[in-house]
Design an enzyme around this catalytic site. Structure first.
Site, PDB file in Angstrom:
ATOM      1  N   LYS A 289       0.863  -1.186   0.000  1.00 30.76           N
ATOM      2  CA  LYS A 289       0.000   0.000   0.000  1.00 30.76           C
ATOM      3  C   LYS A 289       0.894   1.228   0.000  1.00 30.76           C
ATOM      4  O   LYS A 289       2.053   1.179   0.435  1.00 30.76           O
ATOM      5  CB  LYS A 289      -0.922   0.057   1.232  1.00 30.76           C
ATOM      6  CG  LYS A 289      -0.219   0.121   2.600  1.00 30.76           C
ATOM      7  CD  LYS A 289       0.104   1.507   3.107  1.00 30.76           C
ATOM      8  CE  LYS A 289       0.799   1.421   4.452  1.00 30.76           C
ATOM      9  NZ  LYS A 289       1.479   2.704   4.813  1.00 30.76           N
TER      10      LYS A 289
ATOM     11  N   GLY B  23       6.962   0.954   5.357  1.00 32.88           N
ATOM     12  CA  GLY B  23       5.890   1.931   5.115  1.00 32.88           C
ATOM     13  C   GLY B  23       4.976   1.501   3.979  1.00 32.88           C
ATOM     14  O   GLY B  23       4.090   2.249   3.564  1.00 32.88           O
TER      15      GLY B  23
ATOM     16  N   GLY C 226       3.369  -1.447   4.279  1.00 36.18           N
ATOM     17  CA  GLY C 226       2.355  -2.287   4.919  1.00 36.18           C
ATOM     18  C   GLY C 226       2.547  -3.771   4.768  1.00 36.18           C
ATOM     19  O   GLY C 226       1.578  -4.536   4.861  1.00 36.18           O
TER      20      GLY C 226
ATOM     21  N   ASP D 294      -3.119  -0.471  10.083  1.00 34.34           N
ATOM     22  CA  ASP D 294      -3.130  -0.548   8.619  1.00 34.34           C
ATOM     23  C   ASP D 294      -3.874  -1.751   8.082  1.00 34.34           C
ATOM     24  O   ASP D 294      -4.046  -1.879   6.869  1.00 34.34           O
ATOM     25  CB  ASP D 294      -1.668  -0.702   8.136  1.00 34.34           C
ATOM     26  CG  ASP D 294      -1.090   0.625   7.725  1.00 34.34           C
ATOM     27  OD1 ASP D 294       0.093   0.660   7.335  1.00 34.34           O
ATOM     28  OD2 ASP D 294      -1.825   1.619   7.806  1.00 34.34           O
TER      29      ASP D 294
HETATM   30  C1  SUD Z   1       1.797   4.968   9.814  1.00 33.83           C
HETATM   31  C2  SUD Z   1       0.923   4.093   9.002  1.00 33.83           C
HETATM   32  C3  SUD Z   1       0.138   4.908   7.980  1.00 33.83           C
HETATM   33  O1  SUD Z   1      -0.498   4.047   7.085  1.00 33.83           O
HETATM   34  O2  SUD Z   1       1.611   3.107   8.243  1.00 33.83           O
HETATM   35  P1  SUD Z   1       3.099   2.577   8.220  1.00 33.83           P
HETATM   36  O3  SUD Z   1       4.035   3.708   8.051  1.00 33.83           O
HETATM   37  O4  SUD Z   1       3.310   1.826   9.508  1.00 33.83           O
HETATM   38  O5  SUD Z   1       3.099   1.676   7.022  1.00 33.83           O
HETATM   39  C4  SUD Z   1      -0.055   3.311   9.869  1.00 33.83           C
HETATM   40  O6  SUD Z   1      -0.980   4.183  10.461  1.00 33.83           O
HETATM   41  C5  SUD Z   1       0.636   2.464  10.919  1.00 33.83           C
HETATM   42  O7  SUD Z   1      -0.102   1.303  11.008  1.00 33.83           O
HETATM   43  P2  SUD Z   1       0.636   0.000  11.540  1.00 33.83           P
HETATM   44  O8  SUD Z   1       1.935  -0.168  10.804  1.00 33.83           O
HETATM   45  O9  SUD Z   1      -0.340  -1.110  11.493  1.00 33.83           O
HETATM   46  O10 SUD Z   1       1.028   0.460  12.976  1.00 33.83           O
HETATM   47  P3  SUD Z   1       0.538  -0.177  14.332  1.00 33.83           P
HETATM   48  O11 SUD Z   1       1.253  -1.487  14.488  1.00 33.83           O
HETATM   49  O12 SUD Z   1      -0.938  -0.104  14.428  1.00 33.83           O
HETATM   50  O13 SUD Z   1       1.138   0.905  15.347  1.00 33.83           O
HETATM   51  C6  SUD Z   1       2.511   0.972  15.558  1.00 33.83           C
HETATM   52  C7  SUD Z   1       2.718   2.202  16.430  1.00 33.83           C
HETATM   53  O14 SUD Z   1       2.541   3.367  15.609  1.00 33.83           O
HETATM   54  C8  SUD Z   1       1.872   4.387  16.363  1.00 33.83           C
HETATM   55  N1  SUD Z   1       0.630   4.748  15.671  1.00 33.83           N
HETATM   56  C9  SUD Z   1       0.151   3.980  14.643  1.00 33.83           C
HETATM   57  C10 SUD Z   1      -0.989   4.407  13.984  1.00 33.83           C
HETATM   58  C11 SUD Z   1      -1.631   5.592  14.403  1.00 33.83           C
HETATM   59  N2  SUD Z   1      -2.756   6.035  13.793  1.00 33.83           N
HETATM   60  N3  SUD Z   1      -1.123   6.326  15.424  1.00 33.83           N
HETATM   61  C12 SUD Z   1       0.004   5.920  16.068  1.00 33.83           C
HETATM   62  O15 SUD Z   1       0.462   6.600  16.989  1.00 33.83           O
HETATM   63  C13 SUD Z   1       1.642   3.828  17.734  1.00 33.83           C
HETATM   64  O16 SUD Z   1       2.757   4.208  18.540  1.00 33.83           O
HETATM   65  C14 SUD Z   1       1.682   2.328  17.508  1.00 33.83           C
HETATM   66  O17 SUD Z   1       2.081   1.623  18.675  1.00 33.83           O
HETATM   67  N1  ADP Z   2       4.711 -11.366   7.935  1.00 33.96           N
HETATM   68  C1  ADP Z   2       5.352 -10.204   8.225  1.00 33.96           C
HETATM   69  N2  ADP Z   2       5.905  -9.454   7.242  1.00 33.96           N
HETATM   70  C2  ADP Z   2       6.518  -8.260   7.542  1.00 33.96           C
HETATM   71  N3  ADP Z   2       6.629  -7.732   8.781  1.00 33.96           N
HETATM   72  C3  ADP Z   2       6.105  -8.476   9.783  1.00 33.96           C
HETATM   73  C4  ADP Z   2       5.433  -9.721   9.553  1.00 33.96           C
HETATM   74  N4  ADP Z   2       4.998 -10.187  10.747  1.00 33.96           N
HETATM   75  C5  ADP Z   2       5.371  -9.282  11.671  1.00 33.96           C
HETATM   76  N5  ADP Z   2       6.055  -8.266  11.113  1.00 33.96           N
HETATM   77  C6  ADP Z   2       6.590  -7.085  11.830  1.00 33.96           C
HETATM   78  O1  ADP Z   2       5.782  -5.953  11.451  1.00 33.96           O
HETATM   79  C7  ADP Z   2       6.626  -4.839  11.158  1.00 33.96           C
HETATM   80  C8  ADP Z   2       6.177  -4.126   9.903  1.00 33.96           C
HETATM   81  O2  ADP Z   2       4.798  -4.016   9.909  1.00 33.96           O
HETATM   82  P1  ADP Z   2       4.153  -3.423   8.579  1.00 33.96           P
HETATM   83  O3  ADP Z   2       2.707  -3.384   8.714  1.00 33.96           O
HETATM   84  O4  ADP Z   2       4.766  -4.168   7.450  1.00 33.96           O
HETATM   85  O5  ADP Z   2       4.691  -1.946   8.620  1.00 33.96           O
HETATM   86  P2  ADP Z   2       5.263  -1.113   7.439  1.00 33.96           P
HETATM   87  O6  ADP Z   2       4.075  -0.550   6.744  1.00 33.96           O
HETATM   88  O7  ADP Z   2       6.096  -0.112   8.109  1.00 33.96           O
HETATM   89  O8  ADP Z   2       6.052  -2.057   6.564  1.00 33.96           O
HETATM   90  C9  ADP Z   2       7.994  -5.369  10.855  1.00 33.96           C
HETATM   91  O9  ADP Z   2       8.915  -4.497  11.472  1.00 33.96           O
HETATM   92  C10 ADP Z   2       8.014  -6.776  11.446  1.00 33.96           C
HETATM   93  O10 ADP Z   2       8.794  -6.761  12.629  1.00 33.96           O
END
Ligand code: SUD
Ligand code: ADP
Length: 284
Positions: A11, A98, A100, A136
């Protein structure tokens, strides 16, 4: 035994605004999510042992920390087919990039096992379970380009033109928690007012991540020479947008070898949902 192979798509956050920080520490945000037609590959096969097995590209992730395992475990109470599952994972998405990858793997697991274990859950119910696994996950369950609000779980389908994206992973791991807990993160972007243009938007995490991770700044500076470019989510991946695949591929060929990259097209409906529909039709 029944086998189902699905893609767990990447994503992109075409923009990411952070509106405020909630009492529970999570942030209210607004983001335009789009899925790409490229991602991890997961093959699910029911097995006689009442076990959740994950094989393939699992390096570095403990079995019970794997979001695939967590997703399968969350569905155990709902299954009507009392069998275990073997999941073969082929990673194509950078971890913590980032894009997902983990969240998408979790969502694809929920969609696959809802079918194979005949849980009979709606997408809404799956998204509710998915939210417990990560902010996410719901967008991948619904599988449509969407405007996300709340912490990422309030989704409004959004009609956005399909484009080609060059996604570059600069090879640094950015911790989502570290970014969201940094005092310098902007947290007061006003909610968008319709009508709005993409020119009115940005990724609020970009300046902070560029400062903390110079390789991300280098990547964005390089991409911006060729096309409009942004960081996705909290990074470290960045993307450049193109109207055609050939131009995107030509830029990919010029990418510094120390970075990883791929070209993919955005899909208004996720590839996972299309694959599942095809599989269900064949099973009839
Ligand atoms: C920031 C975003 C934007 O799409 O994506 P990524 O950069 O991770 O891909 C998402 O909101 C990330 O979602 P996800 O990767 O599932 O994060 P989560 O495991 O839910 O949260 C990890 C940590 O990020 C922070 N968090 C996440 C989402 C949110 N709306 N507010 C937060 O403050 C919190 O500290 C949480 O403990
Ligand atoms: N099957 C998996 N593939 C990728 N990351 C995983 C998986 N299971 C757990 N994780 C943990 O989730 C974290 C990344 O979560 P993810 O949703 O992929 O975030 P991001 O959008 O930042 O890539 C990784 O740092 C990893 O430690």
């Amino acid at each position: 035994m029944t086998k189902l192979t699905l893609t767990a798509p990447a994503k992109l956050n075409l923009f990411l605004h952070i509106n405020n920080r909630r009492a529970d520490g999570y942030h209210e945000l607004e983001s335009l999510f789009t899925m790409l037609d490229f991602g991890d590959e997961l093959s699910f096969e029911l097995i006689e042992e009442d076990d959740i097995q994950i094989v393939g590209d699992v390096a570095g992730i403990n079995h019970e920390d794997n979001l695939i395992y967590k997703a399968a475990k969350a569905l155990l109470p709902h299954r009507t087919v009392k069998k275990g599952v073997n999941v073969h994972l082929t990673k194509h998405l950078p971890m913590g990039g980032g894009v997902g990858g983990g969240s998408s793997d979790a969502a694809t697991t929920l969609l696959a096992l809802n079918t194979l274990w005949e849980c009979g859950l709606t997408l809404q119910a799956l998204a509710k379970i998915g939210l417990q696994l990560g902010a996410d996950v719901p967008v991948f369950i619904h599988g449509k380009t969407a405007l996300a609000q709340g912490v990422g779980e309030v989704l409004t389908p959004f009609d956005y033109p399909e484009k080609w994206y060059l996604v570059v992973a600069p090879g640094v791991h950015v911790s989502t928690v570290k970014v969201f807990t940094d005092p310098d993160l902007p947290r007061s972007t006003a909610k968008l007012k319709t009508p709005w243009q993409m020119a009115d938007t940005r990724n609020d995490c970009e300046e902070l991540v560029k400062k903390l991770y110079p390789e991300v700044e280098k990547t964005l500076t390089w991409l911006l020479k060729y096309a409009p470019s942004r960081m996705t989510g909290t990074g470290s991946c960045c993307f450049a947008v193109f109207d055609d695949e050939q131009t995107a591929l030509r830029v990919l060929q010029q990418m510094p070898s120390s970075w990883q990259g791929f070209v993919a097209k955005s899909a208004s409906e996720s590839i996972t949902h299309k694959q599942l529909a095809t599989w269900l039709n064949k099973e009839k």
